[in-house]
Design an enzyme around this catalytic site. Structure first.
Site, PDB file in Angstrom:
ATOM      1  N   CYS A   1     -12.279   5.357   0.901  1.00 32.32           N
ATOM      2  CA  CYS A   1     -13.313   6.384   0.773  1.00 32.32           C
ATOM      3  C   CYS A   1     -12.719   7.759   0.496  1.00 32.32           C
ATOM      4  CB  CYS A   1     -14.190   6.425   2.020  1.00 32.32           C
ATOM      5  SG  CYS A   1     -13.289   6.765   3.540  1.00 32.32           S
ATOM      6  N   ASN A   2     -11.471   7.986   0.920  1.00 31.33           N
ATOM      7  CA  ASN A   2     -10.875   9.308   0.774  1.00 31.33           C
ATOM      8  C   ASN A   2      -9.823   9.416  -0.317  1.00 31.33           C
ATOM      9  OD1 ASN A   2     -12.248  10.878   2.719  1.00 31.33           O
ATOM     10  ND2 ASN A   2     -11.107   9.864   4.352  1.00 31.33           N
ATOM     11  N   ARG A   3      -9.431   8.288  -0.916  1.00 33.55           N
ATOM     12  CA  ARG A   3      -8.363   8.356  -1.911  1.00 33.55           C
ATOM     13  C   ARG A   3      -8.364   7.127  -2.812  1.00 33.55           C
ATOM     14  NH1 ARG A   3      -4.175  10.028   0.394  1.00 33.55           N
ATOM     15  NH2 ARG A   3      -5.020  10.279   2.489  1.00 33.55           N
TER      16      ARG A   3
ATOM     17  N   SER B   1      -4.337  11.586   6.304  1.00 31.09           N
ATOM     18  CA  SER B   1      -5.775  11.337   6.379  1.00 31.09           C
ATOM     19  C   SER B   1      -6.543  12.591   6.789  1.00 31.09           C
ATOM     20  CB  SER B   1      -6.064  10.217   7.384  1.00 31.09           C
ATOM     21  OG  SER B   1      -5.455   9.002   6.992  1.00 31.09           O
TER      22      SER B   1
ATOM     23  N   GLN C   1      -5.775  -0.711   5.359  1.00 36.86           N
ATOM     24  CA  GLN C   1      -6.089  -0.563   3.940  1.00 36.86           C
ATOM     25  C   GLN C   1      -4.839  -0.670   3.071  1.00 36.86           C
ATOM     26  OE1 GLN C   1      -8.006   3.202   4.504  1.00 36.86           O
ATOM     27  NE2 GLN C   1     -10.063   2.329   4.613  1.00 36.86           N
TER      28      GLN C   1
ATOM     29  N   ASN D   1     -22.450  -4.207   6.497  1.00 37.07           N
ATOM     30  CA  ASN D   1     -21.881  -4.918   7.638  1.00 37.07           C
ATOM     31  C   ASN D   1     -20.421  -5.288   7.425  1.00 37.07           C
ATOM     32  OD1 ASN D   1     -22.139  -7.363   5.961  1.00 37.07           O
ATOM     33  ND2 ASN D   1     -24.324  -7.177   6.428  1.00 37.07           N
TER      34      ASN D   1
ATOM     35  N   GLU E   1     -16.290  -3.609   7.375  1.00 37.13           N
ATOM     36  CA  GLU E   1     -15.514  -2.972   8.433  1.00 37.13           C
ATOM     37  C   GLU E   1     -16.067  -1.595   8.790  1.00 37.13           C
ATOM     38  OE1 GLU E   1     -12.525  -2.311  11.285  1.00 37.13           O
ATOM     39  OE2 GLU E   1     -13.419  -4.097  10.395  1.00 37.13           O
ATOM     40  N   MET E   2     -16.380  -0.772   7.777  1.00 38.23           N
ATOM     41  CA  MET E   2     -16.916   0.559   8.064  1.00 38.23           C
ATOM     42  C   MET E   2     -18.292   0.466   8.709  1.00 38.23           C
ATOM     43  SD  MET E   2     -16.545   3.790   8.175  1.00 38.23           S
ATOM     44  CE  MET E   2     -15.203   4.292   7.098  1.00 38.23           C
TER      45      MET E   2
END
Length: 409
Positions: free
Chosen positions: A51-53, A108, A119, A189, A191-192
């Site tokens: 989600c961030n990279r 992060s 990840q 549903n 992991e996040m």
């Protein structure tokens, strides 16, 4: 190590609107790596997309004649003239340090967060399953994951919560919004989604998780949470105080026109934790709706404990980076050293065989003793060979290895 190259776009330089243009699902990452692997000069490749990279890693050969940025733009079918300022390219030692620091959460938004190590490991596994990695990237990523695990075990980087939803919950609290007793829907549903449901349930919210109908028999949701069919998410929104979407879908889970036509409370908070985004940005312009995305929350702050933890973590990483560097510099000699160890152990075994055969012990015990001696001799020689490397220049050490190898032609 300049054959190790990477290019990345992340939260430090690019908003979610730009990051989602270069995000990959597992399927699209696999297809992209397979295409890259047959590119001239690409010995191996790994794509990490969170989600961030998003990062593209390459083990390059001499024949590589395209920049990673242009290779990536070709994969994504975007104009290279538009996005280059949002990317960072690294190679060699700088790239290696970046990966190791990232793997233990030092890069992060939430320093020390737990998800990134999984990840990184999953990115390696995906490349391995697609037969797109090589020995260099395999060893690099495996060592980075091992180092990350050691940091997680030995270092307390921060007392703060360590996932995006935890940061979002804390931010909502600061605005005066209490989750206790609130009706919350979690779309997703994976992991996040699971982490989100757990975090909301911990705050004593009434949590319902959407489940795709065709997967309903295979999905377990956190204890204390309810489930509904994904297809009923708009109808259920009428009850909600908070909606969080956190899927890996390449498409919107909530479109503006659908939310506009749905019944809902006068005030509804929505949080989109996905990249690419799950909730169409226009939803945030609808009356009564406050929409946050993954970039909306400041998730950590500097403090003395954090600084001390980061320093300790980097000390540990230095050990593992040195281990990888030694392997990288010596990788062509490793088969030679292994052969030296094997032959030296055989030599020792032959020299003591007569004495062992005269011992008044059972034959099985003699076999075990000889095997133990063989293993010990091999380990001792291996230690000597690599300890020499720590005390000699690379050229001198290579000469020593080549000379010792001639002892056992």
């Amino acid at each position: 190590m300049n054959k190790i190259k990477m290019i990345g776009i992340d939260h430090s330089k690019a908003s979610v609107a730009y990051r989602e243009l270069f995000s990959f699902t597992k399927a699209s990452a696999t297809a992209a790596m397979e295409e890259l692997k047959v590119t001239k000069g690409v010995n191996g490749c790994i794509i990490l997309s969170t989600c961030n990279r998003m990062e593209l890693w390459i083990s390059a050969g001499e024949e590589l004649d395209s920049s990673l940025y242009h290779l990536l733009c070709r994969l994504k079918n975007v104009d290279p003239a538009l996005y280059e300022p949002y990317f960072i390219q690294r190679e060699g030692t700088e790239a290696v340090w970046h990966l190791f620091e990232m793997s233990c959460g030092l890069k992060s938004k939430i320093i020390g967060e737990d998800q990134i190590i999984t990840q990184v490991k999953d990115a390696l596994n995906l490349s391995r399953e697609a037969f797109c990695t090589d020995k260099v990237l395999e060893m690099l990523f495996r060592t980075a994951v091992t180092a990350g695990k050691r940091v997680k075990t030995d270092v307390k980087i921060s007392n703060k919560d360590t996932s995006a939803i935890d940061g979002a919950v804390q931010a909502l609290k600061r605005t005066g919004f209490s989750l206790e007793g609130k009706t919350c829907m979690v779309i997703g549903n994976g992991e996040m989604g699971r982490l989100t449901a757990l975090a909301l349930e911990k705050e004593k919210a009434d949590v319902t998780v959407t489940v795709r109908q065709y997967r309903s028999g295979q999905v377990s949701i956190p204890v204390g949470c309810s489930r509904i069919n994904y297809g009923n998410r708009l109808e259920f929104m009428e009850n909600c105080d908070l909606v969080v979407s956190a899927t890996a879908s390449p498409n919107f889970t909530l479109k503006t026109e659908d939310v506009a036509g749905a019944k809902r409370k006068d005030r509804l908070i929505m949080i989109d934790l996905a990249v690419p985004r799950d909730i169409e940005p226009g939803v945030g312009e609808l009356p009564g709706i406050t929409l946050y995305d993954i970039d909306s929350f400041e998730l950590h702050e500097e403090n003395e404990q954090l600084k001390a933890g980061v320093e300790q973590a980097r000390g540990i990483l230095t050990e593992y980076i040195q281990e990888f560097t030694t392997w990288y510099d010596c990788r062509d000699l490793i088969p030679v050293i292994q052969e030296i160890c094997t032959n030296a152990a055989k030599d020792v075994g032959l020299r003591i065989h007569k004495e062992v055969s005269h011992l008044e012990i059972a034959a099985e015990e003699k076999d075990r003793l000889e095997q133990s001696i063989d293993k010990a001799a091999s380990k001792v020689v291996n230690k000597l060979m690599f300890d020499l490397r720590e005390n000699l220049s690379m050229d001198t050490w290579r000469e020593c290895v080549e000379a010792i190898a001639k002892i056992y032609p």
